[in-house]
Structures are given as C-alpha cells and as structure tokens.
Design a protein around this motif. Structure first.
Motif, mmCIF file in Angstrom:
data_model
loop_
_atom_site.group_PDB
_atom_site.id
_atom_site.type_symbol
_atom_site.label_atom_id
_atom_site.label_comp_id
_atom_site.label_asym_id
_atom_site.label_seq_id
_atom_site.Cartn_x
_atom_site.Cartn_y
_atom_site.Cartn_z
ATOM 1 N N ASN A 1 -7.345 -6.838 -3.963
ATOM 2 C CA ASN A 1 -5.930 -7.150 -3.775
ATOM 3 C C ASN A 1 -4.636 -5.854 -4.211
ATOM 4 N N THR A 2 -4.996 -4.523 -5.116
ATOM 5 C CA THR A 2 -4.145 -4.084 -5.467
ATOM 6 C C THR A 2 -4.845 -3.051 -4.565
ATOM 7 N N VAL A 3 -5.502 -1.836 -3.827
ATOM 8 C CA VAL A 3 -5.552 -1.180 -3.589
ATOM 9 C C VAL A 3 -5.359 -1.612 -2.393
ATOM 10 N N VAL A 4 -5.941 -2.248 -1.147
ATOM 11 C CA VAL A 4 -6.562 -3.077 -0.339
ATOM 12 C C VAL A 4 -5.356 -3.724 -0.636
ATOM 13 N N PRO B 1 -0.954 -2.283 3.682
ATOM 14 C CA PRO B 1 -0.840 -1.475 2.529
ATOM 15 C C PRO B 1 -1.828 -1.014 1.915
ATOM 16 N N ILE B 2 -1.940 0.388 1.754
ATOM 17 C CA ILE B 2 -3.442 0.761 1.244
ATOM 18 C C ILE B 2 -2.464 1.507 -0.297
ATOM 19 N N SER B 3 -3.135 1.588 -1.469
ATOM 20 C CA SER B 3 -2.806 1.926 -2.687
ATOM 21 C C SER B 3 -3.685 2.991 -3.319
ATOM 22 N N SER C 1 -2.045 3.006 -13.415
ATOM 23 C CA SER C 1 -0.900 3.541 -12.204
ATOM 24 C C SER C 1 -1.479 3.277 -11.598
ATOM 25 N N VAL C 2 -0.462 1.931 -10.506
ATOM 26 C CA VAL C 2 -0.541 1.954 -8.712
ATOM 27 C C VAL C 2 0.260 3.129 -7.516
ATOM 28 N N GLU C 3 -0.415 3.219 -6.792
ATOM 29 C CA GLU C 3 0.879 4.643 -6.529
ATOM 30 C C GLU C 3 1.152 3.684 -4.552
ATOM 31 N N PRO C 4 1.219 3.505 -4.133
ATOM 32 C CA PRO C 4 1.435 3.619 -2.516
ATOM 33 C C PRO C 4 0.721 4.532 -1.781
ATOM 34 N N THR C 5 -0.013 4.711 -1.205
ATOM 35 C CA THR C 5 -0.010 6.025 -0.221
ATOM 36 C C THR C 5 -0.214 5.903 1.126
ATOM 37 N N PRO D 1 0.711 7.369 7.012
ATOM 38 C CA PRO D 1 1.224 7.294 5.050
ATOM 39 C C PRO D 1 2.580 7.812 4.897
ATOM 40 N N VAL D 2 2.760 6.970 3.261
ATOM 41 C CA VAL D 2 3.611 7.236 2.441
ATOM 42 C C VAL D 2 5.057 8.710 2.788
ATOM 43 N N ALA D 3 4.372 9.170 2.142
ATOM 44 C CA ALA D 3 4.658 11.070 2.528
ATOM 45 C C ALA D 3 4.429 11.197 3.461
ATOM 46 N N PRO D 4 5.142 12.873 3.428
ATOM 47 C CA PRO D 4 4.722 13.475 4.907
ATOM 48 C C PRO D 4 3.373 13.800 5.358
ATOM 49 N N CYS D 5 3.521 14.800 5.790
ATOM 50 C CA CYS D 5 1.809 15.268 5.557
ATOM 51 C C CYS D 5 1.942 16.460 5.034
ATOM 52 N N PRO D 6 1.128 17.219 4.365
ATOM 53 C CA PRO D 6 2.044 18.481 3.924
ATOM 54 C C PRO D 6 1.923 19.600 4.754
#
Length: 150
Positions: free
Chosen positions: A25-28, A42-44, A79-83, A97-102
C-alpha cells in the motif's frame, strides 16, 4: 541447536522494522472511487537502504573462543516519492505523472492522446444521437402534416 549470534538478532529486528514501514500500500495506494465512475490509484516510488555491523571483544578473563562482549548496531532508511496516479475511467486507463514530462510538446501530445480520442469519440457519439433524435422527431411530425393537408 545452533547458537544465534547477537548480530543476527540486530539484523532480524531491523529487517522486521523495515517490513513494518514498507508494504504494497506504500507503493500502490488504496483506490479512490468517485461518483462519476472514475477510479484514482496513487503510485509511489520507494527505495531503502540498510546497514549493520558488530564486533566481539575478548577480555582477559574470557578467552576469544567463548562468549564475549558484543557491540553492534544496524540502521535503515526508507524514501517514498509520489510519482503519479492511475486514472481508470470505463475502459480507459491513463497514468497522470506528478511531475511534468521532461520531453517536449510531441511527448505531451502522445501522453494526452488517449484523452483526446475519448473526447472525440464522445463528441461523435453525441452528434449521432442528436441526428437520430432529430430524424425521429421529423418522422413523427410528417404523418400529422400529411393528415392535416387532406
């Protein structure tokens, strides 16, 4: 029975604590359902590190091959980072995605393609339904007009 070394106990306890922090549940994350029929998951990204060490000290009263004083320790970090989020709507699945596409604009258009296709399909279906409704209305009005002319 084999004697368990104190360092093994330190490592086992540390691994148990890491397992308590880290589960699926931490990752998915848990799915979130909306009244409109959309499911958001949510995915991390998760990473962790682990280290341990220890040593036995022989004393002048205790020979080196016997039970001696032990000093040791272990540590771990997580370390858990939301993706992003999986968006599930009827039969389409999209990753937001949480961050914009590069990448540049082409990559953004490719990412948005499933949503664009869905919107175009909805528009076309709506137009077909409107035309069918209009045709049905016209057919229903024609016999009344023909009867009133006679």
């Amino acid at each position: 029975m084999e004697k368990k070394h104190p360092l093994n106990e330190v490592i086992d306890i540390t691994i148990d604590k890491v397992k308590q922090m880290v589960d699926v549940n931490t990752v998915v994350g848990q799915p979130i359902h909306t009244p409109e029929g959309v499911t958001v998951i949510p995915i991390s990204r998760m990473s962790f590190g682990f280290g341990s060490g220890g040593s036995d000290w022989a004393t002048k009263n205790q020979p080196a091959d016997k039970d001696n004083a032990f000093g040791g320790g272990a540590g771990a970090g997580v370390s858990v980072e939301p993706t992003g989020f999986l968006i599930i709507k009827s039969e389409s699945v999209r990753f937001l995605p949480v961050a914009p596409c590069p990448g540049g604009p082409v990559e953004k258009v490719i990412d948005l393609m499933p949503e664009i296709v869905d919107r175009v399909e909805n528009f076309v279906d709506k137009r077909k339904a409107e035309k069918a409704e209009k045709a049905d209305t016209e057919k229903a009005e024609q016999p009344e007009e023909a009867a009133s002319e006679e």
